[in-house]
Design a protein around this motif. Structure first.
Motif, PDB file in Angstrom:
ATOM      1  N   UNK A   6       0.829  -1.202   0.000  1.00 26.27           N
ATOM      2  CA  UNK A   6       0.000   0.000   0.000  1.00 26.27           C
ATOM      3  C   UNK A   6       0.860   1.246   0.000  1.00 26.27           C
ATOM      4  N   UNK A   7       2.050   1.143   0.620  1.00 26.12           N
ATOM      5  CA  UNK A   7       2.966   2.277   0.688  1.00 26.12           C
ATOM      6  C   UNK A   7       4.288   1.927   0.019  1.00 26.12           C
ATOM      7  N   UNK A   8       5.045   2.958  -0.298  1.00 26.81           N
ATOM      8  CA  UNK A   8       6.319   2.749  -0.977  1.00 26.81           C
ATOM      9  C   UNK A   8       7.365   3.712  -0.434  1.00 26.81           C
ATOM     10  N   UNK A   9       8.638   3.326  -0.632  1.00 28.19           N
ATOM     11  CA  UNK A   9       9.748   4.215  -0.333  1.00 28.19           C
ATOM     12  C   UNK A   9       9.822   5.305  -1.400  1.00 28.19           C
ATOM     13  N   UNK A  10      10.215   6.508  -0.995  1.00 27.15           N
ATOM     14  CA  UNK A  10      10.369   7.594  -1.952  1.00 27.15           C
ATOM     15  C   UNK A  10      11.261   8.678  -1.363  1.00 27.15           C
ATOM     16  N   UNK A  27       1.425   4.144  -2.699  1.00 27.78           N
ATOM     17  CA  UNK A  27       1.734   3.823  -4.091  1.00 27.78           C
ATOM     18  C   UNK A  27       0.756   4.580  -4.982  1.00 27.78           C
ATOM     19  N   UNK A  28       1.243   5.265  -6.037  1.00 30.93           N
ATOM     20  CA  UNK A  28       0.332   6.035  -6.891  1.00 30.93           C
ATOM     21  C   UNK A  28      -0.647   5.142  -7.638  1.00 30.93           C
ATOM     22  N   UNK A  29      -1.829   5.669  -7.872  1.00 24.55           N
ATOM     23  CA  UNK A  29      -2.855   4.946  -8.636  1.00 24.55           C
ATOM     24  C   UNK A  29      -2.902   5.470 -10.052  1.00 24.55           C
ATOM     25  N   UNK A  30      -3.283   4.613 -10.975  1.00 26.32           N
ATOM     26  CA  UNK A  30      -3.477   5.036 -12.359  1.00 26.32           C
ATOM     27  C   UNK A  30      -4.802   5.791 -12.453  1.00 26.32           C
ATOM     28  N   UNK A 132       9.626   3.703  -5.402  1.00 20.59           N
ATOM     29  CA  UNK A 132       9.434   2.316  -5.840  1.00 20.59           C
ATOM     30  C   UNK A 132       8.498   2.201  -7.033  1.00 20.59           C
ATOM     31  N   UNK A 133       7.540   3.129  -7.128  1.00 16.15           N
ATOM     32  CA  UNK A 133       6.562   3.088  -8.225  1.00 16.15           C
ATOM     33  C   UNK A 133       6.359   4.490  -8.791  1.00 16.15           C
TER      34      UNK A 133
END
Length: 353
Positions: A6-10, A27-30, A132-133
């Motif tokens: 649900x979350x990412x490193x940035x 995490x970003x959504x399309x 990450x995304x």
């Protein structure tokens, strides 16, 4: 398919206080059906990124921004209207986007676009690869052949800029005398590209002996000298001249010196980015009498496929990270990576996610 996490490193940058911080965010959504979601594998730190962090280069002022415009990865999700990509595709991403409507875009010069141009660049005006995304328009995504690794593909963006310079400067005929000024990573890439194309009469001028020593690892057989040695040779022999000067330092005195070393019909390719308010002195008579050509190179209009072909041709012979002086870091190690770049102890830093 959505990513498991649900979350990412940035790494987020705030222009308001010129701060860069490691964080965890969703995490970003399309949201655009023509976008894809890329799981980033490798993301480079460019000199432009350092200028942004210092507040010397424009970026998105309205919100915290994830930098990183040089990256490769794997598609993990596709928008409903995406037709040319599938989940699992290995890709590299061209960060530069034009409006595709204006005169400049229609003439094949999207880097001059005043409607979008660099004002929509991935990693400068919209979130980029230091995470990450990242979501990207499918028009900016390039599928990689199996012969290219994701590690090598992280170098496609800077090499696509080189490919643009190569097109502008060409033809660069084998046998010509060529001088590269500046042996940072871009100067090294130019040296590798020239060697790949069969050039052997190449001189590289660089003030830092450590960079010249590092360049020796590539075993190109080129003449590696300092600017002082370059001046001494010029003083000893007035005919010590070059057909091409590839300027990769962005240092105005080096640019002026390069002009003085041009042969009749010579070309100066200004690739390094000089400070915006810097000036150089040049004789209009010399431009006339020698028929000199001064060529500026600005990013990578429609040359990304060329860079993929170049990476494929170069392979590990030229793009081995150790030989290039590239060091890999985690996102958490961003302070060490930036400090090493500033000190010049490495040629380039790349995040591995």
């Amino acid at each position: 398919m959505s990513p498991v996490a649900a979350n990412m490193e940035a790494l987020q940058f705030s222009l308001a206080n010129k701060s860069l911080k490691y964080t965890k965010i969703p995490v970003p959504r399309i949201r655009d059906p023509k976008n894809v979601l890329v799981r980033v594998s490798y993301a480079g730190i460019c000199g432009t990124d350092l200028h942004i962090i210092q507040g010397h280069f424009p970026c998105n002022p309205d919100q915290p921004l994830i930098l990183g415009h040089e990256f490769s990865g794997t598609i993990t999700e596709v928008g409903a209207e995406v037709t040319d990509f599938e989940i699992g595709d290995k890709v590299s991403v061209d960060p530069n986007i034009g409006c595709k409507k204006c005169t400049f875009c229609h003439e094949g010069n999207p880097h001059f676009c005043k409607n979008k141009g660099t004002n929509t660049t991935i990693g400068i005006f919209r979130d980029g690869g230091w995470a990450e995304y990242v979501t990207c328009p499918e028009t900016q995504v390039h599928k990689l052949p199996e012969s290219i690794t994701l590690e090598q593909a992280a170098l496609c963006e800077p090499l696509s800029c080189l490919a643009h310079g190569w097109d502008l400067a060409g033809p660069i005929k084998v046998g010509k005398n060529i001088l590269i000024t500046g042996a940072g990573i871009i100067g090294i890439f130019w040296a590798c590209a020239l060697h790949l194309h069969g050039h052997r009469r190449v001189t590289v001028s660089e003030p830092k002996q450590s960079r010249l020593n590092s360049l020796k690892k590539l075993d190109l057989g080129f003449d590696l000298i300092t600017p002082d040695e370059l001046k001494e040779r010029q003083e000893r022999d007035p005919e010590y001249l070059f057909d091409f000067v590839i300027e990769c330092s962005g240092f105005p005195p080096a640019i002026e010196h390069g002009i003085s070393l041009l042969n009749q019909g010579g070309k100066l390719v200004i690739f390094g980015v000089a400070p915006p308010h810097a000036n150089i002195s040049i004789s209009p008579f010399d431009i006339y009498a020698k028929e000199l050509k001064i060529i500026g190179v600005n990013i990578n209009p429609y040359t990304y496929p060329n860079s993929i072909g170049m990476v494929e041709a170069m392979g590990d012979r030229y793009l081995n990270y150790d030989n290039l002086g590239i060091r890999v870091y985690s996102l958490r190690e961003y302070k060490e990576a930036i400090e090493a770049l500033k000190k010049g102890t490495i040629a380039k830093a790349i995040f591995k996610l």
